[in-house]
Design a protein around this motif. Structure first.
Motif, PDB file in Angstrom:
ATOM      1  N   VAL A   1      77.550  56.326  27.823  1.00 49.58           N
ATOM      2  CA  VAL A   1      78.349  56.068  29.025  1.00 49.58           C
ATOM      3  C   VAL A   1      79.434  57.131  29.156  1.00 49.58           C
ATOM      4  O   VAL A   1      79.803  57.797  28.181  1.00 49.58           O
ATOM      5  CB  VAL A   1      79.022  54.666  28.995  1.00 49.58           C
ATOM      6  CG1 VAL A   1      77.978  53.568  28.866  1.00 49.58           C
ATOM      7  CG2 VAL A   1      80.064  54.558  27.892  1.00 49.58           C
ATOM      8  N   GLN A   2      79.930  57.252  30.370  1.00 52.25           N
ATOM      9  CA  GLN A   2      81.087  58.110  30.634  1.00 52.25           C
ATOM     10  C   GLN A   2      82.279  57.193  30.871  1.00 52.25           C
ATOM     11  O   GLN A   2      82.231  56.300  31.732  1.00 52.25           O
ATOM     12  CB  GLN A   2      80.822  58.988  31.854  1.00 52.25           C
ATOM     13  CG  GLN A   2      81.918  60.016  32.090  1.00 52.25           C
ATOM     14  CD  GLN A   2      81.585  60.956  33.244  1.00 52.25           C
ATOM     15  OE1 GLN A   2      80.707  60.687  34.047  1.00 52.25           O
ATOM     16  NE2 GLN A   2      82.304  62.058  33.314  1.00 52.25           N
ATOM     17  N   LYS A   3      83.318  57.385  30.098  1.00 51.37           N
ATOM     18  CA  LYS A   3      84.500  56.516  30.167  1.00 51.37           C
ATOM     19  C   LYS A   3      85.431  56.960  31.298  1.00 51.37           C
ATOM     20  O   LYS A   3      85.286  58.054  31.834  1.00 51.37           O
ATOM     21  CB  LYS A   3      85.236  56.546  28.824  1.00 51.37           C
ATOM     22  CG  LYS A   3      84.406  55.938  27.688  1.00 51.37           C
ATOM     23  CD  LYS A   3      85.252  55.609  26.478  1.00 51.37           C
ATOM     24  CE  LYS A   3      85.784  56.859  25.809  1.00 51.37           C
ATOM     25  NZ  LYS A   3      86.526  56.545  24.577  1.00 51.37           N
ATOM     26  N   PRO A   4      86.390  56.101  31.634  1.00 53.10           N
ATOM     27  CA  PRO A   4      87.309  56.440  32.739  1.00 53.10           C
ATOM     28  C   PRO A   4      88.014  57.780  32.550  1.00 53.10           C
ATOM     29  O   PRO A   4      88.314  58.459  33.524  1.00 53.10           O
ATOM     30  CB  PRO A   4      88.309  55.281  32.732  1.00 53.10           C
ATOM     31  CG  PRO A   4      87.560  54.140  32.132  1.00 53.10           C
ATOM     32  CD  PRO A   4      86.618  54.736  31.126  1.00 53.10           C
ATOM     33  N   ASP A   5      88.273  58.188  31.312  1.00 52.37           N
ATOM     34  CA  ASP A   5      88.954  59.477  31.094  1.00 52.37           C
ATOM     35  C   ASP A   5      87.971  60.650  31.142  1.00 52.37           C
ATOM     36  O   ASP A   5      88.356  61.795  30.885  1.00 52.37           O
ATOM     37  CB  ASP A   5      89.720  59.468  29.764  1.00 52.37           C
ATOM     38  CG  ASP A   5      88.801  59.355  28.549  1.00 52.37           C
ATOM     39  OD1 ASP A   5      87.563  59.366  28.717  1.00 52.37           O
ATOM     40  OD2 ASP A   5      89.318  59.260  27.414  1.00 52.37           O
ATOM     41  N   GLY A   6      86.709  60.362  31.444  1.00 47.86           N
ATOM     42  CA  GLY A   6      85.719  61.422  31.585  1.00 47.86           C
ATOM     43  C   GLY A   6      84.923  61.691  30.322  1.00 47.86           C
ATOM     44  O   GLY A   6      83.892  62.367  30.374  1.00 47.86           O
ATOM     45  N   SER A   7      85.391  61.161  29.187  1.00 53.12           N
ATOM     46  CA  SER A   7      84.695  61.443  27.930  1.00 53.12           C
ATOM     47  C   SER A   7      83.450  60.560  27.787  1.00 53.12           C
ATOM     48  O   SER A   7      83.254  59.604  28.524  1.00 53.12           O
ATOM     49  CB  SER A   7      85.643  61.223  26.747  1.00 53.12           C
ATOM     50  OG  SER A   7      85.982  59.859  26.648  1.00 53.12           O
ATOM     51  N   LEU A   8      82.635  60.908  26.806  1.00 55.46           N
ATOM     52  CA  LEU A   8      81.390  60.180  26.561  1.00 55.46           C
ATOM     53  C   LEU A   8      81.597  59.149  25.467  1.00 55.46           C
ATOM     54  O   LEU A   8      82.457  59.306  24.608  1.00 55.46           O
ATOM     55  CB  LEU A   8      80.294  61.159  26.121  1.00 55.46           C
ATOM     56  CG  LEU A   8      79.961  62.269  27.096  1.00 55.46           C
ATOM     57  CD1 LEU A   8      78.990  63.267  26.458  1.00 55.46           C
ATOM     58  CD2 LEU A   8      79.356  61.689  28.378  1.00 55.46           C
ATOM     59  N   ASP A   9      80.781  58.113  25.493  1.00 56.21           N
ATOM     60  CA  ASP A   9      80.824  57.123  24.422  1.00 56.21           C
ATOM     61  C   ASP A   9      79.439  56.518  24.263  1.00 56.21           C
ATOM     62  O   ASP A   9      78.670  56.425  25.220  1.00 56.21           O
ATOM     63  CB  ASP A   9      81.849  56.026  24.760  1.00 56.21           C
ATOM     64  CG  ASP A   9      82.274  55.227  23.539  1.00 56.21           C
ATOM     65  OD1 ASP A   9      82.000  55.671  22.387  1.00 56.21           O
ATOM     66  OD2 ASP A   9      82.878  54.161  23.721  1.00 56.21           O
ATOM     67  N   ILE A  10      79.130  56.122  23.039  1.00 55.26           N
ATOM     68  CA  ILE A  10      77.887  55.410  22.737  1.00 55.26           C
ATOM     69  C   ILE A  10      78.253  53.945  22.576  1.00 55.26           C
ATOM     70  O   ILE A  10      79.150  53.614  21.795  1.00 55.26           O
ATOM     71  CB  ILE A  10      77.250  55.945  21.437  1.00 55.26           C
ATOM     72  CG1 ILE A  10      76.838  57.410  21.604  1.00 55.26           C
ATOM     73  CG2 ILE A  10      76.056  55.096  21.038  1.00 55.26           C
ATOM     74  CD1 ILE A  10      76.468  58.097  20.292  1.00 55.26           C
ATOM     75  N   THR A  11      77.614  53.081  23.331  1.00 57.10           N
ATOM     76  CA  THR A  11      77.927  51.662  23.238  1.00 57.10           C
ATOM     77  C   THR A  11      76.643  50.853  23.105  1.00 57.10           C
ATOM     78  O   THR A  11      75.550  51.370  23.348  1.00 57.10           O
ATOM     79  CB  THR A  11      78.694  51.140  24.475  1.00 57.10           C
ATOM     80  OG1 THR A  11      77.858  51.320  25.623  1.00 57.10           O
ATOM     81  CG2 THR A  11      79.983  51.880  24.691  1.00 57.10           C
ATOM     82  N   ARG A  12      76.815  49.600  22.746  1.00 59.39           N
ATOM     83  CA  ARG A  12      75.678  48.682  22.641  1.00 59.39           C
ATOM     84  C   ARG A  12      75.996  47.443  23.466  1.00 59.39           C
ATOM     85  O   ARG A  12      77.165  47.068  23.590  1.00 59.39           O
ATOM     86  CB  ARG A  12      75.479  48.236  21.187  1.00 59.39           C
ATOM     87  CG  ARG A  12      75.183  49.348  20.226  1.00 59.39           C
ATOM     88  CD  ARG A  12      75.234  48.842  18.802  1.00 59.39           C
ATOM     89  NE  ARG A  12      76.576  48.377  18.453  1.00 59.39           N
ATOM     90  CZ  ARG A  12      76.867  47.632  17.396  1.00 59.39           C
ATOM     91  NH1 ARG A  12      75.929  47.229  16.584  1.00 59.39           N
ATOM     92  NH2 ARG A  12      78.106  47.254  17.168  1.00 59.39           N
ATOM     93  N   THR A  13      74.958  46.828  24.000  1.00 62.19           N
ATOM     94  CA  THR A  13      75.162  45.534  24.644  1.00 62.19           C
ATOM     95  C   THR A  13      74.080  44.578  24.156  1.00 62.19           C
ATOM     96  O   THR A  13      72.983  45.002  23.795  1.00 62.19           O
ATOM     97  CB  THR A  13      75.080  45.615  26.178  1.00 62.19           C
ATOM     98  OG1 THR A  13      73.839  46.223  26.556  1.00 62.19           O
ATOM     99  CG2 THR A  13      76.236  46.411  26.763  1.00 62.19           C
ATOM    100  N   ALA A  14      74.407  43.304  24.147  1.00 62.88           N
ATOM    101  CA  ALA A  14      73.451  42.270  23.762  1.00 62.88           C
ATOM    102  C   ALA A  14      72.770  41.721  25.013  1.00 62.88           C
ATOM    103  O   ALA A  14      73.316  41.772  26.121  1.00 62.88           O
ATOM    104  CB  ALA A  14      74.171  41.139  23.041  1.00 62.88           C
TER     105      ALA A  14
END
Ligand code: MN
Length: 205
Positions: free
Chosen positions: A139-152
Motif C-alpha cells: 500500500v501507499q501511505k498518506p505520507d506517500g511511502s510504501l508499506d506491506i500490510t496484511r488483512t484477515a
C-alpha cells in the motif's frame, strides 16, 4: 465495474489459462466465476434490502461499512470487501512473463527495501504469516511511502488516504487445487504473474 448498485462481475481482462503454469486454469475460473461472483451476488442482495446505500460506490461501501447499523456492518464489510479485494487481485495479475517494479514505484521500493529481492522476502513473510484466510498488500501511505500490510478475511487496508497498490489473495481457494497446502510455493509463483505495471499505475507519484 458499475459505480453503484447493482454491481456486476466484470469478465477477466485475460483468459483463464493466462497465468499457467503459475496459477492453474481451473483455479482462475472457479475463483472468478464462483468465489467473486458470490460476493457480487451477496452484496447486491444486501443493497436490494437496504436501498439507502444503493448510491454508494464500492469504495464508499468499504470505507463507510464501519459506521453502518448493527447487522449491516459486518455483511457489508465482508461482501463489499470481497468484491473490492478480488477486483484488485485480478487486475494486478498478468501472464506475459515475470515483471519487476519500475518507474516511480520501482525507485521508491528500491529506496525503502534496498532491492526487489529484499522486498520479495518481506512481502513473502507477510503473506505466509496471514493466519487462516486473508491477503497481503503493498500500500501507499498518506505520507506517500510504501508499506506491506496484511488483512484477515475480506477486510481491506483501504482508508481515506491509504491506497492499495497490489495484493495477493492467500485464501486456500486461490491456490489449493495446484499448490495444495503449500502457500509458500503459491507466493513464489504469484511473483511470476504480479502485474507491476498496473501496480505502478495505482501508485500516485
Ligand atoms: Mn479469493
Amino acid at each position: 465495474m458499475n459505480e453503484h448498485y447493482p454491481f456486476i462481475n466484470p469478465p477477466l481482462p485475460y483468459s483463464y489459462d493466462s497465468m499457467e503454469p503459475y496459477i492453474d486454469t481451473k483455479t482462475m475460473e472457479l475463483h472468478h466465476d464462483r468465489h467473486l461472483q458470490t460476493y457480487v451476488d451477496n452484496l447486491n442482495q444486501l443493497l436490494k434490502e437496504n436501498p439507502a446505500y444503493q448510491g454508494f460506490s464500492l469504495e464508499q461501501l468499504v470505507l463507510y461499512a464501519c459506521s453502518m447499523p448493527d447487522g449491516l456492518r459486518t455483511p457489508i464489510r465482508n461482501n463489499a470487501g470481497g468484491v473490492y479485494n478480488h477486483l484488485l487481485y485480478f487486475s494486478t495479475l498478468q501472464g506475459n512473463g515475470p515483471q519487476q517494479p519500475s518507474g516511480a514505484l520501482g525507485s521508491l521500493l528500491q529506496k525503502q527495501y534496498g532491492s526487489y529481492n529484499a522486498f520479495q522476502q518481506r512481502f513473502t513473510e507477510a503473506a505466509l504469516s496471514v493466519f487462516g484466510s486473508g491477503y497481503a498488500w503493498l500500500v501507499q501511505k498518506p505520507d506517500g511511502s510504501l508499506d506491506i500490510t496484511r488483512t484477515a478475511n475480506q477486510n481491506t487496508p483501504l482508508s481515506f488516504q491509504t491506497r492499495p497498490l497490489i495484493c495477493i489473495d492467500v485464501w486456500e481457494h486461490a491456490y489449493y487445487l495446484k499448490h495444495y497446502n503449500k502457500r509458500a510455493d503459491y507466493i513464489k509463483d504469484w511473483f511470476a504473474v504480479a502485474d507491476w505495471e498496473q501496480a505502478g499505475k495505482n501508485f500516485l507519484s
